[in-house]
Design an enzyme around this catalytic site. Structure first.
Site, PDB file in Angstrom:
ATOM      1  N   ASP A 168       0.867  -1.176   0.000  1.00 14.77           N
ATOM      2  CA  ASP A 168       0.000   0.000   0.000  1.00 14.77           C
ATOM      3  C   ASP A 168       0.912   1.237   0.000  1.00 14.77           C
ATOM      4  OD1 ASP A 168       0.902   0.257   2.602  1.00 14.77           O
ATOM      5  OD2 ASP A 168      -1.094   0.211   3.525  1.00 14.77           O
ATOM      6  N   CYS A 226       3.154  -3.131   4.084  1.00 14.33           N
ATOM      7  CA  CYS A 226       2.285  -2.016   4.482  1.00 14.33           C
ATOM      8  C   CYS A 226       2.974  -1.320   5.648  1.00 14.33           C
ATOM      9  CB  CYS A 226       0.865  -2.490   4.803  1.00 14.33           C
ATOM     10  SG  CYS A 226       0.709  -3.609   6.212  1.00 14.33           S
ATOM     11  N   THR A 266       2.693  -1.778   8.973  1.00 13.29           N
ATOM     12  CA  THR A 266       3.134  -2.722   9.998  1.00 13.29           C
ATOM     13  C   THR A 266       3.306  -4.147   9.497  1.00 13.29           C
ATOM     14  OG1 THR A 266       0.856  -3.265  10.564  1.00 13.29           O
ATOM     15  CG2 THR A 266       1.879  -1.428  11.771  1.00 13.29           C
ATOM     16  N   HIS A 319       9.368 -23.789  10.145  1.00 14.18           N
ATOM     17  CA  HIS A 319       8.293 -24.423  10.912  1.00 14.18           C
ATOM     18  C   HIS A 319       6.923 -24.272  10.261  1.00 14.18           C
ATOM     19  CE1 HIS A 319      10.446 -24.680  15.087  1.00 14.18           C
ATOM     20  NE2 HIS A 319      11.274 -24.932  14.087  1.00 14.18           N
ATOM     21  N   HIS A 337       6.738 -30.849  11.327  1.00 10.27           N
ATOM     22  CA  HIS A 337       6.049 -29.623  10.905  1.00 10.27           C
ATOM     23  C   HIS A 337       5.056 -29.871   9.768  1.00 10.27           C
ATOM     24  CE1 HIS A 337       8.661 -27.553  13.633  1.00 10.27           C
ATOM     25  NE2 HIS A 337       9.716 -28.073  13.018  1.00 10.27           N
TER      26      HIS A 337
HETATM   27  C1  RB5 Z   1      -1.984   2.622   6.512  1.00  9.41           C
HETATM   28  O1  RB5 Z   1      -2.041   3.809   7.213  1.00  9.41           O
HETATM   29  C2  RB5 Z   1      -1.785   1.447   7.454  1.00  9.41           C
HETATM   30  O2  RB5 Z   1      -2.923   1.237   8.201  1.00  9.41           O
HETATM   31  C3  RB5 Z   1      -1.411   0.211   6.677  1.00  9.41           C
HETATM   32  O3  RB5 Z   1      -0.276   0.460   5.926  1.00  9.41           O
HETATM   33  C4  RB5 Z   1      -1.075  -1.020   7.484  1.00  9.41           C
HETATM   34  O4  RB5 Z   1      -0.135  -0.740   8.472  1.00  9.41           O
HETATM   35  C5  RB5 Z   1      -2.205  -1.797   7.992  1.00  9.41           C
HETATM   36  O5  RB5 Z   1      -2.024  -2.865   8.592  1.00  9.41           O
END
Ligand code: RB5
Length: 152
Positions: A9, A66, A68, A99, A134
């Site tokens: 994203d 993204c 996180t 695993h 596994h």
């Molecule tokens: C975008 O702001 C953020 O929410 C997205 O990149 C991601 O971290 C969602 O899990």
């Protein structure tokens, strides 16, 4: 050469571009499902096509970025056959392969800077599934896709 599907994203766009360049320089073929700019977009719109590419066999592995890694992993794991793992360091990357036989790597561009992300990706690509005990556990993951909670 390995075919790798990649997607991000807006939060992951820059890191995705860096990882794509690294993959190409390493001889991989990259299927880039976007996004292609910093304009705000929704991560499931990119996780879906990457996950599809992996489950269809068009790509051997998928990489999603993204902010996180969590939204991407949640979205990708909705598809049968996808085992997406958020990895914050090379140990997580190796364990997710050994695993869990992870076939999609989810990275967080707001948590992991470029050099570390390359180290994570490299560890993830180089580590084989360990098999053995596994296999049974991954088979139970697959059973859950079909709504069957296996008896121990
Ligand atoms: C975008 O702001 C953020 O929410 C997205 O990149 C991601 O971290 C969602 O899990």
């Amino acid at each position: 050469m390995t075919v790798i599907a990649i997607g991000a994203d807006h939060a992951g766009y820059s890191l995705k571009e860096d990882l794509k360049a690294w993959l190409v320089s390493g001889g991989h073929q990259v299927l880039d499902f976007g996004t292609h700019s910093l304009e705000s977009v929704d991560y499931p719109d990119f996780a879906g096509p990457v996950a599809d590419a992996v489950t269809s066999g068009a790509a051997v592995r998928g990489v999603l970025v993204c902010g996180t890694g969590m939204g991407m992993a949640m979205a990708a794991n909705k598809l049968d056959g996808v085992r997406a793992a958020v990895c914050l360091d090379p140990l997580m990357a190796r364990m997710s392969r050994e695993h869990n036989d992870a076939n999609v790597l989810a990275l967080g561009a707001r948590l992991t800077e470029g050099r570390s992300a390359v180290e994570i990706l490299q560890a993830w690509l180089e580590t084989p599934f360990a098999g053995g005990r596994h296999v049974r556990r991954v088979e139970k993951l697959v059973a859950l896709e079909h709504g069957h909670a296996s008896a121990r």
